[in-house]
Design a protein around this motif. Sequence first.
Motif: not given
Length: 306
Positions: A135, A138-139, A144-145, A149, A219-220, A222-223
């Motif tokens: 995470f 990814m951020k 993220t958003n 992703v 994944d939706t 989480i991210y």
Amino acid sequence: MSSTTFGVRRRSGGDIIFAMTNYTVFIALAFLCAYPFYFLIINSISANDVSALGQVRWFPVDVHLENYAQVLQLNGLPMAAVVSIGRTAIGTFAAVLASAFLGFMFSQSKMWGRQFWYRSVIITMYFSAGLIPVFIVMKTLGLTNNFWVYVLPFIVQPFFIILVKTYVEAMPESLQEAAEMDGANIVQIFFRIFLPNMTPILATVAIFSAVAQWNSFQDTLIYITDQSLYTLQYLLYMFINQANSLAQAAQNSGGNLTNIITAATTQTPTSIRTTVSVLVVLPIIFIYPLFQRFFVKGIMLGAVKG
């Protein structure tokens, strides 16, 4: 007396019994595979109060399509469907192309550091950094958003690469040798010679990737916090949870909340679960037959060398 007449072999009693046993077993297995889908469909179109009691088992009761009408009116459903279709189409295409190219390259003995790079990819099948480090990565990358992703983290799939590599190694080496004699470089050999002959294994990879992309919702969870990027599966998952809460509220209301009781009577958790499951599964059921003729050949040739 000969067991053949005019070139046609007579079937013995043992052959007939064996054939009947085979047909019986396969019909039973086919029924076990098909019945769960049939069960979902007949419960989704039956009277909700009857299906909630578990009384719909073989045939629908008081058929209606109100469940589908109400589910399809869920806010944000069209956009969620676009996101799911987009991630499935783009993600599958990217995963298939990457698996085809990497599987081809890892089969090339001339590739520099081939064993090192191949093992570096394969080892990721067994080890993971964990949810929190992933995470953070990814951020940090700004995913993220972000729609990508859904695509970028799933392009390189070690299992798909193994299947393609094994399939390529089973192809005749003379194909590449002839192309090299004609002056083709490695990119031309891949796109013009090998890629057109990978249809069975690539169809197999496409099925696996498409099913995984279409069914994914974690994944939706989480991210993603932007509702415009919700996938269909995640939105319907939320709808199921809301339906369960609604039914529980009706049970606890004791008759004081007329509106909630009416809504819960119209839509029960059972009816919503079955309706949502049918909506999620149907696209894959329609797509799978298109690739089925390649699937068995691809998975067999991609699993065993030689």
